[in-house]
Design a protein around this motif. Structure first.
Motif, PDB file in Angstrom:
ATOM      1  N   PHE A  88       0.868  -1.173   0.000  1.00 24.24           N
ATOM      2  CA  PHE A  88       0.000   0.000   0.000  1.00 24.24           C
ATOM      3  C   PHE A  88       0.904   1.221   0.000  1.00 24.24           C
ATOM      4  CE2 PHE A  88      -2.650   3.325   1.818  1.00 24.24           C
ATOM      5  CZ  PHE A  88      -3.811   3.171   1.071  1.00 24.24           C
ATOM      6  N   ASN A  89       0.764   2.063  -1.011  1.00 25.53           N
ATOM      7  CA  ASN A  89       1.612   3.256  -1.173  1.00 25.53           C
ATOM      8  C   ASN A  89       3.095   2.906  -1.035  1.00 25.53           C
ATOM      9  OD1 ASN A  89      -0.645   4.779  -1.615  1.00 25.53           O
ATOM     10  ND2 ASN A  89      -0.702   5.670   0.430  1.00 25.53           N
ATOM     11  N   ALA A  90       3.510   1.852  -1.719  1.00 21.27           N
ATOM     12  CA  ALA A  90       4.895   1.366  -1.784  1.00 21.27           C
ATOM     13  C   ALA A  90       5.408   0.793  -0.460  1.00 21.27           C
ATOM     14  CB  ALA A  90       5.839   2.451  -2.303  1.00 21.27           C
ATOM     15  N   HIS A  91       4.526   0.583   0.511  1.00 24.10           N
ATOM     16  CA  HIS A  91       4.910  -0.058   1.770  1.00 24.10           C
ATOM     17  C   HIS A  91       4.402  -1.493   1.778  1.00 24.10           C
ATOM     18  CE1 HIS A  91       6.351   3.557   3.768  1.00 24.10           C
ATOM     19  NE2 HIS A  91       5.291   4.185   3.265  1.00 24.10           N
ATOM     20  N   HIS A  92       5.284  -2.399   2.180  1.00 21.44           N
ATOM     21  CA  HIS A  92       4.902  -3.799   2.289  1.00 21.44           C
ATOM     22  C   HIS A  92       3.975  -3.953   3.489  1.00 21.44           C
ATOM     23  CE1 HIS A  92       6.312  -8.135   3.332  1.00 21.44           C
ATOM     24  NE2 HIS A  92       5.203  -8.153   2.622  1.00 21.44           N
ATOM     25  N   ILE A  93       2.795  -4.485   3.265  1.00 20.82           N
ATOM     26  CA  ILE A  93       1.823  -4.695   4.339  1.00 20.82           C
ATOM     27  C   ILE A  93       1.837  -6.168   4.717  1.00 20.82           C
ATOM     28  CG2 ILE A  93      -0.587  -4.470   5.046  1.00 20.82           C
ATOM     29  CD1 ILE A  93       0.728  -1.778   4.438  1.00 20.82           C
ATOM     30  N   LYS A  94       2.012  -6.423   5.984  1.00 21.43           N
ATOM     31  CA  LYS A  94       2.060  -7.800   6.491  1.00 21.43           C
ATOM     32  C   LYS A  94       0.706  -8.157   7.085  1.00 21.43           C
ATOM     33  CE  LYS A  94       6.901  -7.227   7.341  1.00 21.43           C
ATOM     34  NZ  LYS A  94       7.897  -6.802   8.258  1.00 21.43           N
ATOM     35  N   MET A  95       0.461  -9.466   7.195  1.00 20.70           N
ATOM     36  CA  MET A  95      -0.815  -9.920   7.739  1.00 20.70           C
ATOM     37  C   MET A  95      -0.578 -11.081   8.694  1.00 20.70           C
ATOM     38  SD  MET A  95      -4.290 -11.119   5.860  1.00 20.70           S
ATOM     39  CE  MET A  95      -3.410 -12.284   4.895  1.00 20.70           C
ATOM     40  N   ASP A  96      -1.112 -10.953   9.890  1.00 20.54           N
ATOM     41  CA  ASP A  96      -1.043 -12.023  10.876  1.00 20.54           C
ATOM     42  C   ASP A  96      -2.209 -12.972  10.626  1.00 20.54           C
ATOM     43  OD1 ASP A  96      -0.876 -13.710  13.014  1.00 20.54           O
ATOM     44  OD2 ASP A  96      -0.969 -12.137  14.544  1.00 20.54           O
ATOM     45  N   SER A  97      -1.882 -14.116  10.025  1.00 21.36           N
ATOM     46  CA  SER A  97      -2.922 -15.103   9.725  1.00 21.36           C
ATOM     47  C   SER A  97      -2.781 -16.343  10.594  1.00 21.36           C
ATOM     48  CB  SER A  97      -2.868 -15.485   8.237  1.00 21.36           C
ATOM     49  OG  SER A  97      -1.597 -16.022   7.930  1.00 21.36           O
ATOM     50  N   GLY A  98      -1.984 -16.234  11.636  1.00 20.61           N
ATOM     51  CA  GLY A  98      -1.791 -17.373  12.529  1.00 20.61           C
ATOM     52  C   GLY A  98      -0.653 -18.280  12.098  1.00 20.61           C
ATOM     53  N   SER A  99      -0.027 -17.979  10.950  1.00 23.16           N
ATOM     54  CA  SER A  99       1.114 -18.772  10.504  1.00 23.16           C
ATOM     55  C   SER A  99       2.395 -18.118  11.024  1.00 23.16           C
ATOM     56  CB  SER A  99       1.147 -18.866   8.974  1.00 23.16           C
ATOM     57  OG  SER A  99       1.499 -17.620   8.422  1.00 23.16           O
ATOM     58  N   ALA A 100       3.496 -18.804  10.851  1.00 22.70           N
ATOM     59  CA  ALA A 100       4.777 -18.272  11.320  1.00 22.70           C
ATOM     60  C   ALA A 100       5.302 -17.146  10.435  1.00 22.70           C
ATOM     61  CB  ALA A 100       5.799 -19.395  11.383  1.00 22.70           C
ATOM     62  N   ASP A 101       4.782 -17.029   9.227  1.00 23.30           N
ATOM     63  CA  ASP A 101       5.259 -16.034   8.275  1.00 23.30           C
ATOM     64  C   ASP A 101       4.177 -14.994   8.026  1.00 23.30           C
ATOM     65  OD1 ASP A 101       6.440 -14.598   6.276  1.00 23.30           O
ATOM     66  OD2 ASP A 101       6.774 -16.303   4.938  1.00 23.30           O
ATOM     67  N   HIS A 102       4.416 -13.764   8.481  1.00 22.97           N
ATOM     68  CA  HIS A 102       3.442 -12.680   8.302  1.00 22.97           C
ATOM     69  C   HIS A 102       3.692 -11.875   7.036  1.00 22.97           C
ATOM     70  CE1 HIS A 102       2.225 -13.746  12.230  1.00 22.97           C
ATOM     71  NE2 HIS A 102       3.007 -12.957  12.915  1.00 22.97           N
TER      72      HIS A 102
END
Length: 152
Positions: A88-102
């Motif tokens: 979003f606007n050149a920023h990497h957005i991470k997501m906590d989905s319960g996995s080890a890799d966000h």
């Protein structure tokens, strides 16, 4: 077939440009192979969702077979495909989905609505300035994968 209808990026310059130029929208980049069956399943969901999310998101496919985009596959540690990364606007957005890799979504989505819900959650969080958002899907709808660590 749907992969042919979505924008496919094959060079680092194309990836850099779309990340830089996508403003006030979520950028969804699917890293994978156009011949992989799971990638094709995900591409179908992405294609069917593209019009519904077009007001707040852009979807593009990145061909990881291209030697020129290997810098991204290494940077985001893309070893499992398909992997979907959000910006979003050149920023990497991470997501906590319960996995080890966000940092990325690994695998396909179970349904079109699951993908739309995830992109909406990322858009709402990003509009509030968040760089990591919680996954809106129940845990049973998040693909499970095993992270393997070498030399531990």
């Amino acid at each position: 077939m749907s992969g042919l209808l979505l924008m496919t990026l094959k060079t680092k310059k194309e990836v850099d440009t779309i990340i830089r130029d996508t403003i006030d929208k979520v950028l969804v980049l699917r890293f994978g192979h156009s011949s992989d069956s799971v990638c094709l399943q995900l591409d179908d969901i992405l294609y069917k969702s593209a019009r519904d999310i077009s007001r707040f998101a852009t979807v593009a496919l990145v061909d990881i077979d291209s030697e020129d985009v290997q810098v991204y596959t290494k940077y985001f540690d893309i070893t499992l495909i398909p992997s979907t990364i959000f910006f979003f606007n050149a920023h990497h957005i991470k997501m906590d989905s319960g996995s080890a890799d966000h940092t990325k979504w690994v695998g396909s989505f179970y349904a079109k609505q699951d993908f739309i819900d995830v992109v909406e959650a990322i858009f709402r969080g990003a509009m509030k300035g968040k760089l990591i958002v919680n996954c809106p899907l129940p845990p049973e709808r998040v693909p499970k994968f095993q992270l393997l660590y070498k030399d531990l």
